[in-house]
Design a protein around this motif. Structure first.
Motif, mmCIF file in Angstrom:
data_model
loop_
_atom_site.group_PDB
_atom_site.id
_atom_site.type_symbol
_atom_site.label_atom_id
_atom_site.label_comp_id
_atom_site.label_asym_id
_atom_site.label_seq_id
_atom_site.Cartn_x
_atom_site.Cartn_y
_atom_site.Cartn_z
ATOM 1 N N GLY A 35 0.772 -1.231 0.000
ATOM 2 C CA GLY A 35 0.000 0.000 0.000
ATOM 3 C C GLY A 35 0.803 1.281 0.000
ATOM 4 O O GLY A 35 0.231 2.368 -0.027
ATOM 5 N N ARG A 266 -1.792 -3.374 4.847
ATOM 6 C CA ARG A 266 -1.340 -2.228 4.068
ATOM 7 C C ARG A 266 -1.541 -0.952 4.866
ATOM 8 O O ARG A 266 -2.249 -0.041 4.444
ATOM 9 C CB ARG A 266 -2.096 -2.164 2.741
ATOM 10 C CG ARG A 266 -1.924 -3.436 1.902
ATOM 11 C CD ARG A 266 -2.873 -3.475 0.734
ATOM 12 N NE ARG A 266 -2.790 -4.756 0.023
ATOM 13 C CZ ARG A 266 -3.664 -5.170 -0.861
ATOM 14 N NH1 ARG A 266 -4.714 -4.397 -1.174
ATOM 15 N NH2 ARG A 266 -3.525 -6.340 -1.449
ATOM 16 N N GLU A 284 -6.264 -2.221 5.574
ATOM 17 C CA GLU A 284 -5.676 -1.037 4.964
ATOM 18 C C GLU A 284 -5.846 0.161 5.887
ATOM 19 O O GLU A 284 -6.813 0.246 6.641
ATOM 20 C CB GLU A 284 -6.329 -0.750 3.604
ATOM 21 C CG GLU A 284 -6.161 -1.883 2.597
ATOM 22 C CD GLU A 284 -6.791 -1.571 1.252
ATOM 23 O OE1 GLU A 284 -7.612 -0.630 1.179
ATOM 24 O OE2 GLU A 284 -6.471 -2.259 0.276
ATOM 25 N N GLY A 285 -4.914 1.112 5.784
ATOM 26 C CA GLY A 285 -4.994 2.298 6.623
ATOM 27 C C GLY A 285 -4.760 1.947 8.075
ATOM 28 O O GLY A 285 -3.947 1.084 8.409
ATOM 29 N N VAL A 287 -6.230 0.252 11.292
ATOM 30 C CA VAL A 287 -7.247 -0.697 11.754
ATOM 31 C C VAL A 287 -6.985 -1.003 13.221
ATOM 32 O O VAL A 287 -5.844 -1.263 13.622
ATOM 33 C CB VAL A 287 -7.232 -1.984 10.913
ATOM 34 C CG1 VAL A 287 -8.207 -3.014 11.476
ATOM 35 C CG2 VAL A 287 -7.577 -1.675 9.464
ATOM 36 N N VAL A 300 -12.279 -7.168 3.919
ATOM 37 C CA VAL A 300 -11.417 -5.999 3.757
ATOM 38 C C VAL A 300 -11.842 -4.953 4.777
ATOM 39 O O VAL A 300 -13.001 -4.533 4.787
ATOM 40 C CB VAL A 300 -11.516 -5.419 2.329
ATOM 41 C CG1 VAL A 300 -10.632 -4.181 2.206
ATOM 42 C CG2 VAL A 300 -11.142 -6.457 1.287
ATOM 43 N N ARG A 302 -10.802 -1.159 6.172
ATOM 44 C CA ARG A 302 -10.004 0.028 5.830
ATOM 45 C C ARG A 302 -10.347 1.143 6.811
ATOM 46 O O ARG A 302 -11.498 1.579 6.894
ATOM 47 C CB ARG A 302 -10.320 0.450 4.398
ATOM 48 C CG ARG A 302 -9.512 1.614 3.866
ATOM 49 C CD ARG A 302 -9.908 1.933 2.416
ATOM 50 N NE ARG A 302 -9.675 0.795 1.540
ATOM 51 C CZ ARG A 302 -10.663 0.148 0.901
ATOM 52 N NH1 ARG A 302 -11.931 0.506 1.061
ATOM 53 N NH2 ARG A 302 -10.363 -0.859 0.105
ATOM 54 N N ASP A 303 -9.337 1.583 7.581
ATOM 55 C CA ASP A 303 -9.543 2.667 8.552
ATOM 56 C C ASP A 303 -10.772 2.398 9.408
ATOM 57 O O ASP A 303 -11.690 3.216 9.489
ATOM 58 C CB ASP A 303 -9.677 4.011 7.829
ATOM 59 C CG ASP A 303 -8.406 4.420 7.123
ATOM 60 O OD1 ASP A 303 -7.341 4.329 7.742
ATOM 61 O OD2 ASP A 303 -8.476 4.831 5.943
ATOM 62 N N THR A 304 -10.786 1.262 10.055
ATOM 63 C CA THR A 304 -11.963 0.784 10.778
ATOM 64 C C THR A 304 -11.588 0.338 12.179
ATOM 65 O O THR A 304 -10.510 -0.216 12.403
ATOM 66 C CB THR A 304 -12.617 -0.375 10.002
ATOM 67 O OG1 THR A 304 -13.218 0.152 8.809
ATOM 68 C CG2 THR A 304 -13.681 -1.086 10.810
ATOM 69 N N GLU A 319 -15.250 0.310 5.522
ATOM 70 C CA GLU A 319 -14.362 1.448 5.290
ATOM 71 C C GLU A 319 -14.777 2.610 6.171
ATOM 72 O O GLU A 319 -15.945 3.031 6.151
ATOM 73 C CB GLU A 319 -14.405 1.879 3.825
ATOM 74 C CG GLU A 319 -13.507 3.056 3.509
ATOM 75 C CD GLU A 319 -13.520 3.447 2.042
ATOM 76 O OE1 GLU A 319 -12.764 4.363 1.682
ATOM 77 O OE2 GLU A 319 -14.272 2.838 1.272
ATOM 78 N N GLN A 320 -13.818 3.123 6.961
ATOM 79 C CA GLN A 320 -14.074 4.238 7.879
ATOM 80 C C GLN A 320 -15.333 3.968 8.684
ATOM 81 O O GLN A 320 -16.228 4.807 8.797
ATOM 82 C CB GLN A 320 -14.186 5.546 7.093
ATOM 83 C CG GLN A 320 -12.910 5.939 6.382
ATOM 84 C CD GLN A 320 -13.072 7.183 5.533
ATOM 85 O OE1 GLN A 320 -13.891 8.049 5.834
ATOM 86 N NE2 GLN A 320 -12.289 7.305 4.477
#
Length: 458
Positions: A35, A266, A284-285, A287, A300, A302-304, A319-320
């Protein structure tokens, strides 16, 4: 002679290559690994050493490279003509004082550890030092020939090596460290009398030895750490090596992974005790997982944030989002940005949410879209329900109060509010607020015509 640790450290990262073997319009050093661009990995590790400065020598796609790393504190140096690695280092030297130590890295060698970099700098305390590694099959690589005292006598290219020299498994990685003043003098004496017509950094070894100086070696124990990325096959190899390295570190810290070879991080991961992650999961981001969290296969995040005891079943995308304690999500759910599941909430299969708060104990179990909505406690949403939040120009919000029951295949046309404990009958299209504890049904009365089908067939 000052000890290397007492000299200011300047890091020079060579990132000017075109990377033609990648067969891509994207500069090679910007191709992603876990990433992040390849170059970003090298820069981040170098900055972790606390250097006086990091100098990135760029050439091909320089504007894109600078833009991609605009947030990092580096000095950018342009190599207008690609005349070899020695020439590239020379472009950075005017900004480096003679009393500094210089560490030369490559933007397409992303897996070098900080410890290895530190060891290489230490080896250059009183002269030049090269980083080497041993390969099971060193064919094609320059061999490192040592003197009896262990110092580096010379580096011999594979094509020029004798049979005895080819039997040597220690190879040159290209990474080097040296005192800045002496490196400046050696590079000034480098020639380009070779097939490529380029000035090679490795010529420093011969020049140092001709001056009667020892050249030392630091050894990278793991060849994967110093592997360069020149094509997409090598990029994939580096990706798996990096991911496996991360997985091992996380498992040693207590994370439960079903298969370290099928895990991708990532970004960053913080986790509590007794967390379990199944195969094919991508994080990703940033977590964050609480205690006792279970992530199902091929999900998946992401920013969670996932709080204690929550379960994310297979093939879920979040995601978020914020998933509360004991909540259950999936399988095949999609939580878009702004979703918040409170404690014990449930979002089931083929449900999509966006900017939605699902209150404690509330359930959206099947085939629904809940967007720009706020659900209170213990709300039940039936299959096929839609919050119609967009009127073609603006978004509007739906509020469903505690204990309400939304029948299957209902459409809630926002802005609208469902009162506490109210019921919507299946198939309702709601366009006005409802009273608490009320029943609202908007479907037309059922009507049957006896014998209609038989007459139609006749």
């Amino acid at each position: 002679m000052a000890d290397a640790s007492s000299r200011p450290l300047h890091v020079v990262i060579l990132a000017a290559g075109q990377g033609t073997r990648m067969r891509s319009d994207l500069p090679k050093v910007l191709h992603p690994l876990a990433g992040r661009p390849l170059l970003r990995h090298v820069v981040d590790t170098a900055l972790g050493l606390g250097p006086a400065a990091v100098h990135v020598v760029h050439g091909h796609g320089g504007d894109r490279v600078r833009s991609a790393l605009a947030d990092v504190p580096v000095t950018w140096v342009e190599q207008g003509e690609q005349l070899g690695t020695g020439h590239a280092v020379q472009q950075a030297l005017p900004a480096i004082p003679d009393d500094a130590s210089v560490l030369v890295l490559y933007g397409d060698v992303p897996l070098v550890r900080a410890e290895t970099m530190t060891n290489l700098v230490a080896a250059a305390a009183d002269g030049a030092a090269v980083l080497t590694t041993e390969l099971a099959d060193p064919g094609g690589y320059g061999r490192v020939i040592r003197d009896a005292d262990g110092s580096v006598a010379r580096i011999v290219e594979d094509k020029d090596a004798t049979p005895d020299e080819r039997a040597v498994r220690e190879t040159n990685t290209g990474l080097m460290a040296a005192p800045a003043g002496r490196l400046r003098g050696w590079l000034a004496r480098c020639g380009n009398d070779n097939v490529q017509g380029e000035y090679y950094l490795t010529d420093v070894v011969a020049l140092a030895r001709s001056d009667g100086e020892a050249v030392h070696a630091a050894v990278a124990a793991d060849p994967e750490e110093v592997a360069g990325v020149n094509d997409r096959v090598q990029l994939q190899t580096a990706e798996r090596a990096y991911q496996y390295r991360q997985a091992q570190e996380l498992m040693r810290a207590g994370l439960g992974l079903v298969d370290a070879g099928r895990f991708d991080l990532r970004g960053s991961l913080a986790f509590g005790r007794d967390c379990s992650i199944d195969v094919g999961v991508v994080l990703e981001g940033r977590v964050v997982l609480g205690d006792g969290v279970s992530i199902g296969p091929y999900s998946v995040l992401r920013d969670t944030v996932v709080e204690d005891g929550a379960t994310v079943d297979s093939h879920t995308i979040a995601e978020q989002a914020h998933i509360g304690a004991g909540a259950q999500v999936g399988p095949y759910a999609r939580l878009r940005p702004g979703t918040e599941l409170r404690a014990g909430a449930r979002v089931g299969n083929f449900v999509e949410t966006k900017k939605a708060v699902i209150g404690p104990g509330s359930k959206v179990n099947h085939l629904s879209y809940i967007g720009d909505a706020e659900l209170g406690r213990d709300v039940n949403v039936g299959a096929g329900t839609i919050t119609c939040n967009y009127d073609g120009s603006e978004k509007h919000r739906t509020v469903i109060e505690d204990g309400a029951f939304i029948g299957s295949d209902s459409q809630l046309v926002a802005p609208v509010r469902v009162g506490a404990g109210a019921f919507l009958g299946a198939g309702t299209t709601l366009t006005r607020d409802t009273e608490p504890e009320s029943l609202t049904v908007t479907r037309a009365p059922q009507r049957s015509v006896p014998g209609w089908a038989r007459r139609r067939r006749e």
